[in-house]
Design a protein around this motif. Structure first.
Motif, PDB file in Angstrom:
ATOM      1  N   MET A 105       1.923 -56.953  -9.946  1.00  0.00           N
ATOM      2  CA  MET A 105       3.198 -56.999  -9.290  1.00  0.00           C
ATOM      3  C   MET A 105       3.106 -57.701  -7.933  1.00  0.00           C
ATOM      4  SD  MET A 105       6.245 -56.115  -9.739  1.00  0.00           S
ATOM      5  CE  MET A 105       7.746 -55.695  -8.988  1.00  0.00           C
ATOM      6  N   THR A 106       1.989 -57.500  -7.262  1.00  0.00           N
ATOM      7  CA  THR A 106       1.801 -58.121  -5.958  1.00  0.00           C
ATOM      8  C   THR A 106       1.731 -59.636  -6.079  1.00  0.00           C
ATOM      9  OG1 THR A 106       0.576 -56.172  -5.251  1.00  0.00           O
ATOM     10  CG2 THR A 106       0.354 -58.122  -3.904  1.00  0.00           C
ATOM     11  N   LYS A 107       1.056 -60.107  -7.119  1.00  0.00           N
ATOM     12  CA  LYS A 107       0.928 -61.545  -7.313  1.00  0.00           C
ATOM     13  C   LYS A 107       2.291 -62.187  -7.593  1.00  0.00           C
ATOM     14  CE  LYS A 107      -2.698 -62.917  -9.535  1.00  0.00           C
ATOM     15  NZ  LYS A 107      -3.682 -63.300 -10.557  1.00  0.00           N
ATOM     16  N   ILE A 108       3.142 -61.500  -8.326  1.00  0.00           N
ATOM     17  CA  ILE A 108       4.478 -62.016  -8.615  1.00  0.00           C
ATOM     18  C   ILE A 108       5.306 -62.099  -7.336  1.00  0.00           C
ATOM     19  CG2 ILE A 108       6.646 -61.520  -9.816  1.00  0.00           C
ATOM     20  CD1 ILE A 108       4.929 -60.236 -12.032  1.00  0.00           C
ATOM     21  N   ALA A 109       5.261 -61.047  -6.536  1.00  0.00           N
ATOM     22  CA  ALA A 109       6.007 -61.036  -5.278  1.00  0.00           C
ATOM     23  C   ALA A 109       5.493 -62.129  -4.340  1.00  0.00           C
ATOM     24  CB  ALA A 109       5.902 -59.672  -4.620  1.00  0.00           C
ATOM     25  N   PHE A 110       4.175 -62.296  -4.265  1.00  0.00           N
ATOM     26  CA  PHE A 110       3.593 -63.331  -3.415  1.00  0.00           C
ATOM     27  C   PHE A 110       4.012 -64.722  -3.894  1.00  0.00           C
ATOM     28  CE2 PHE A 110       0.057 -66.267  -2.453  1.00  0.00           C
ATOM     29  CZ  PHE A 110       0.116 -66.219  -1.066  1.00  0.00           C
ATOM     30  N   THR A 111       4.026 -64.930  -5.193  1.00  0.00           N
ATOM     31  CA  THR A 111       4.417 -66.223  -5.748  1.00  0.00           C
ATOM     32  C   THR A 111       5.885 -66.532  -5.459  1.00  0.00           C
ATOM     33  OG1 THR A 111       2.759 -66.026  -7.493  1.00  0.00           O
ATOM     34  CG2 THR A 111       4.550 -67.585  -7.875  1.00  0.00           C
ATOM     35  N   PHE A 156       1.532 -80.543  -0.799  1.00  0.00           N
ATOM     36  CA  PHE A 156       0.103 -80.558  -1.097  1.00  0.00           C
ATOM     37  C   PHE A 156      -0.638 -79.496  -0.281  1.00  0.00           C
ATOM     38  CE2 PHE A 156      -4.188 -82.210  -0.306  1.00  0.00           C
ATOM     39  CZ  PHE A 156      -4.639 -82.305  -1.610  1.00  0.00           C
ATOM     40  N   ILE A 157      -0.344 -79.417   1.000  1.00  0.00           N
ATOM     41  CA  ILE A 157      -1.019 -78.451   1.874  1.00  0.00           C
ATOM     42  C   ILE A 157      -0.658 -77.018   1.484  1.00  0.00           C
ATOM     43  CG2 ILE A 157      -1.103 -77.573   4.247  1.00  0.00           C
ATOM     44  CD1 ILE A 157      -0.888 -80.523   5.141  1.00  0.00           C
ATOM     45  N   LEU A 158       0.629 -76.750   1.253  1.00  0.00           N
ATOM     46  CA  LEU A 158       1.031 -75.400   0.863  1.00  0.00           C
ATOM     47  C   LEU A 158       0.478 -75.015  -0.510  1.00  0.00           C
ATOM     48  CD1 LEU A 158       4.724 -75.183   2.144  1.00  0.00           C
ATOM     49  CD2 LEU A 158       2.707 -74.043   3.071  1.00  0.00           C
ATOM     50  N   GLY A 159       0.366 -75.984  -1.410  1.00  0.00           N
ATOM     51  CA  GLY A 159      -0.246 -75.702  -2.709  1.00  0.00           C
ATOM     52  C   GLY A 159      -1.708 -75.317  -2.563  1.00  0.00           C
ATOM     53  N   LEU A 170      -5.904 -71.111  -2.507  1.00  0.00           N
ATOM     54  CA  LEU A 170      -6.962 -70.446  -1.749  1.00  0.00           C
ATOM     55  C   LEU A 170      -6.646 -68.964  -1.577  1.00  0.00           C
ATOM     56  CD1 LEU A 170      -9.605 -70.975  -0.194  1.00  0.00           C
ATOM     57  CD2 LEU A 170      -8.208 -71.243   1.845  1.00  0.00           C
ATOM     58  N   ALA A 171      -5.395 -68.652  -1.271  1.00  0.00           N
ATOM     59  CA  ALA A 171      -5.010 -67.251  -1.101  1.00  0.00           C
ATOM     60  C   ALA A 171      -5.185 -66.472  -2.399  1.00  0.00           C
ATOM     61  CB  ALA A 171      -3.564 -67.161  -0.620  1.00  0.00           C
ATOM     62  N   LEU A 172      -4.810 -67.071  -3.517  1.00  0.00           N
ATOM     63  CA  LEU A 172      -4.954 -66.362  -4.797  1.00  0.00           C
ATOM     64  C   LEU A 172      -6.415 -66.124  -5.156  1.00  0.00           C
ATOM     65  CD1 LEU A 172      -2.244 -67.848  -7.181  1.00  0.00           C
ATOM     66  CD2 LEU A 172      -2.245 -65.659  -6.000  1.00  0.00           C
ATOM     67  N   VAL A 186      -7.972 -63.564  -1.601  1.00  0.00           N
ATOM     68  CA  VAL A 186      -7.391 -62.289  -1.164  1.00  0.00           C
ATOM     69  C   VAL A 186      -7.526 -61.278  -2.288  1.00  0.00           C
ATOM     70  CG1 VAL A 186      -5.297 -61.146  -0.345  1.00  0.00           C
ATOM     71  CG2 VAL A 186      -5.811 -63.468   0.401  1.00  0.00           C
ATOM     72  N   ARG A 187      -8.234 -60.194  -2.011  1.00  0.00           N
ATOM     73  CA  ARG A 187      -8.567 -59.209  -3.041  1.00  0.00           C
ATOM     74  C   ARG A 187      -7.341 -58.607  -3.706  1.00  0.00           C
ATOM     75  NH1 ARG A 187     -13.237 -55.091  -3.100  1.00  0.00           N
ATOM     76  NH2 ARG A 187     -14.021 -56.736  -1.774  1.00  0.00           N
ATOM     77  N   ILE A 188      -6.325 -58.261  -2.940  1.00  0.00           N
ATOM     78  CA  ILE A 188      -5.144 -57.612  -3.522  1.00  0.00           C
ATOM     79  C   ILE A 188      -4.396 -58.564  -4.466  1.00  0.00           C
ATOM     80  CG2 ILE A 188      -3.512 -58.184  -1.687  1.00  0.00           C
ATOM     81  CD1 ILE A 188      -2.493 -55.271  -1.978  1.00  0.00           C
ATOM     82  N   LEU A 189      -4.482 -59.881  -4.220  1.00  0.00           N
ATOM     83  CA  LEU A 189      -3.818 -60.849  -5.091  1.00  0.00           C
ATOM     84  C   LEU A 189      -4.638 -61.150  -6.343  1.00  0.00           C
ATOM     85  CD1 LEU A 189      -2.473 -63.355  -2.429  1.00  0.00           C
ATOM     86  CD2 LEU A 189      -1.216 -61.587  -3.636  1.00  0.00           C
ATOM     87  N   ARG A 190      -5.942 -60.912  -6.289  1.00  0.00           N
ATOM     88  CA  ARG A 190      -6.791 -61.126  -7.462  1.00  0.00           C
ATOM     89  C   ARG A 190      -6.703 -59.975  -8.448  1.00  0.00           C
ATOM     90  NH1 ARG A 190     -12.668 -62.200  -5.373  1.00  0.00           N
ATOM     91  NH2 ARG A 190     -12.102 -60.286  -4.333  1.00  0.00           N
ATOM     92  N   GLY A 191      -6.178 -58.861  -8.022  1.00  0.00           N
ATOM     93  CA  GLY A 191      -6.050 -57.714  -8.910  1.00  0.00           C
ATOM     94  C   GLY A 191      -7.003 -56.607  -8.545  1.00  0.00           C
ATOM     95  N   GLY A 192      -8.026 -56.871  -7.759  1.00  0.00           N
ATOM     96  CA  GLY A 192      -8.944 -55.845  -7.302  1.00  0.00           C
ATOM     97  C   GLY A 192     -10.008 -55.451  -8.291  1.00  0.00           C
TER      98      GLY A 192
END
Length: 59
Positions: free
Chosen positions: A1-7, A33-36, A41-43, A46-52
């Protein structure tokens, strides 16, 4: 759910940046390009975005 909200949030940031730079096409390409890159990189970092639940084998 966190990954969806972040996206969804990141998509809104990207749309806002592109609208702010509407008359400068080269700047839109550069910001996209920079934001992509920052998004990818964030995905991956970042541990919480990877699923933990990342196994030791995949590290």
């Amino acid at each position: 759910m966190t990954k969806i909200a972040f996206t969804l949030l990141w998509g809104a940031v990207l749309v806002a940046a592109n609208r702010a730079l509407q008359d400068a096409t080269w700047a839109q390409y550069l910001v996209t390009f920079i934001l992509g890159g920052i998004y990818a990189l964030a995905l991956s970092k970042v541990r919480i975005l990877r699923g933990g639940n990342v196994s030791e084998e995949s590290k």
